[in-house]
Design a protein around this motif. Structure first.
Motif, PDB file in Angstrom:
ATOM      1  N   SER A   4      60.505  29.934   9.490  1.00 51.44           N
ATOM      2  CA  SER A   4      61.895  29.828   9.050  1.00 51.44           C
ATOM      3  C   SER A   4      62.082  28.707   8.042  1.00 51.44           C
ATOM      4  N   PHE A   5      61.402  27.569   8.243  1.00 54.19           N
ATOM      5  CA  PHE A   5      61.535  26.473   7.290  1.00 54.19           C
ATOM      6  C   PHE A   5      60.890  26.823   5.953  1.00 54.19           C
ATOM      7  N   VAL A   6      59.713  27.455   5.993  1.00 51.53           N
ATOM      8  CA  VAL A   6      59.054  27.844   4.743  1.00 51.53           C
ATOM      9  C   VAL A   6      59.932  28.829   3.974  1.00 51.53           C
ATOM     10  N   ASP A   7      60.534  29.783   4.696  1.00 53.32           N
ATOM     11  CA  ASP A   7      61.429  30.748   4.052  1.00 53.32           C
ATOM     12  C   ASP A   7      62.635  30.049   3.429  1.00 53.32           C
ATOM     13  N   ASP A   8      63.276  29.176   4.201  1.00 51.45           N
ATOM     14  CA  ASP A   8      64.502  28.534   3.725  1.00 51.45           C
ATOM     15  C   ASP A   8      64.248  27.602   2.549  1.00 51.45           C
ATOM     16  N   LEU A   9      63.129  26.902   2.586  1.00 49.79           N
ATOM     17  CA  LEU A   9      62.814  25.956   1.518  1.00 49.79           C
ATOM     18  C   LEU A   9      62.198  26.640   0.302  1.00 49.79           C
ATOM     19  N   GLY A  10      61.733  27.869   0.482  1.00 48.17           N
ATOM     20  CA  GLY A  10      60.965  28.509  -0.577  1.00 48.17           C
ATOM     21  C   GLY A  10      59.689  27.738  -0.850  1.00 48.17           C
ATOM     22  N   ALA A  11      59.127  27.159   0.202  1.00 48.71           N
ATOM     23  CA  ALA A  11      58.014  26.220   0.053  1.00 48.71           C
ATOM     24  C   ALA A  11      56.673  26.939  -0.043  1.00 48.71           C
ATOM     25  N   THR A  12      55.723  26.251  -0.635  1.00 51.49           N
ATOM     26  CA  THR A  12      54.319  26.638  -0.587  1.00 51.49           C
ATOM     27  C   THR A  12      53.743  26.107   0.723  1.00 51.49           C
ATOM     28  N   LEU A  13      53.000  26.935   1.436  1.00 52.27           N
ATOM     29  CA  LEU A  13      52.423  26.539   2.718  1.00 52.27           C
ATOM     30  C   LEU A  13      50.910  26.502   2.614  1.00 52.27           C
ATOM     31  N   VAL A  14      50.317  25.398   3.084  1.00 48.40           N
ATOM     32  CA  VAL A  14      48.864  25.298   3.216  1.00 48.40           C
ATOM     33  C   VAL A  14      48.594  24.947   4.673  1.00 48.40           C
ATOM     34  N   LEU A  15      48.027  25.896   5.406  1.00 50.91           N
ATOM     35  CA  LEU A  15      47.873  25.767   6.848  1.00 50.91           C
ATOM     36  C   LEU A  15      46.411  25.833   7.239  1.00 50.91           C
ATOM     37  N   VAL A  16      45.935  24.797   7.905  1.00 49.30           N
ATOM     38  CA  VAL A  16      44.585  24.805   8.473  1.00 49.30           C
ATOM     39  C   VAL A  16      44.686  25.232   9.927  1.00 49.30           C
TER      40      VAL A  16
END
Length: 266
Positions: free
Chosen positions: A204-216
């Motif tokens: 939800s935060f990635v969607d709302d921020l329109g952020a790039t996500l890098v997840l290990v």
């Protein structure tokens, strides 16, 4: 100060390597060198959701620390939105990059200062990055968003469960609305039910921020739920990279072994 180039990739690593000198085994013997990351090239487009997976010791956490500017590479360079990232730069010189990024670590107990109240912990990026606005209101809003009690800001981390502490860590990572969100095994210390809730929060935060996500993550199921691309690491190198659907039909033996060993995520 030059503004970030929003048309450039969110992150670009070129020929990244990271070596560590191990302790000497004797007074006349040089310490051995361990290579954690070995000549990695990686481009993360703006808005992408990249999962980095691999067996233990594959170099995935070291790679994300290089991309996040928490460690300096032995060789190679990192750029964020077209600007060079220097892990050795002063706090003032790197403030632009810290403003662009947020990170959630595996262990919230280690990442949250037990001497600070939760409100001060979550507000720390706002103060350090000199974000304008009503910090108290921003903290209250993000704590409500992660479903913490109304009095959470006045309490200490030890007063919360493990899942609640990780939600505090997420609140701190996103309170300044970063454009890039890093997660270094943020679900691995959580039980199944709590993990599902934290996954939903991340999404939800990635969607709302329109952020790039890098997840290990070592958990294939988490990556399949949160990411649209995946990079598979082994012995410090990326051995397979592409859309997350490649996990349904992996071609590299390392990826096949990871998928075969993955539990089913409810």
């Amino acid at each position: 100060m030059r503004e970030p180039d929003t048309a450039a990739p969110a992150l670009a690593g070129a020929d990244l390597s990271r070596t560590y000198r191990l302790p000497r085994r004797g007074p006349f013997e040089p310490g051995a060198v361990r290579t954690a990351v070995d000549g990695v090239d990686l481009i993360v487009p703006s808005g992408a959701r990249l999962g980095i997976v691999g067996e233990s010791g594959s170099g995935k956490s070291t790679l994300v620390r290089l991309l996040a500017g928490l460690e300096a590479p032995t060789t190679g360079t990192v750029q964020a939105s077209g600007r060079p990232v220097d892990a050795r730069a002063s706090a003032a010189a790197s403030r632009w990059f810290r403003r662009e990024t947020g990170i959630v670590f595996q262990d919230p107990v280690a990442s949250l200062d037990p001497r600070m109240r939760v409100g001060a912990i979550v507000a720390e990026p706002l103060r350090a990055l000199r974000v304008a606005g009503d910090h108290r209101a921003m903290v209250a809003a993000v704590l409500e968003r992660v479903d913490l009690p109304a009095d959470a800001a006045d309490r200490y981390p030890h007063e919360f469960s493990g899942g609640q502490r990780q939600r505090i860590a997420i609140a701190r990572a996103v309170v300044h609305r970063p454009r890039i969100l890093f997660g270094d095994e943020p679900m691995s210390a959580l039980d199944v039910v709590v993990r599902a809730r934290v996954i939903d929060l991340f999404r939800s935060f990635v969607d709302d921020l329109g952020a790039t996500l890098v997840l290990v993550s070592h958990d294939i199921g988490v990556v399949q739920r949160l990411c649209d691309t995946v990079a598979v690491m082994s012995a410090g190198r990326i051995v397979e990279h592409g859309p997350v659907s490649l996990l349904d039909a992996p071609t590299h033996e390392v990826t096949r072994a990871l998928v075969a060993a993955a539990p089913t995520l409810p």
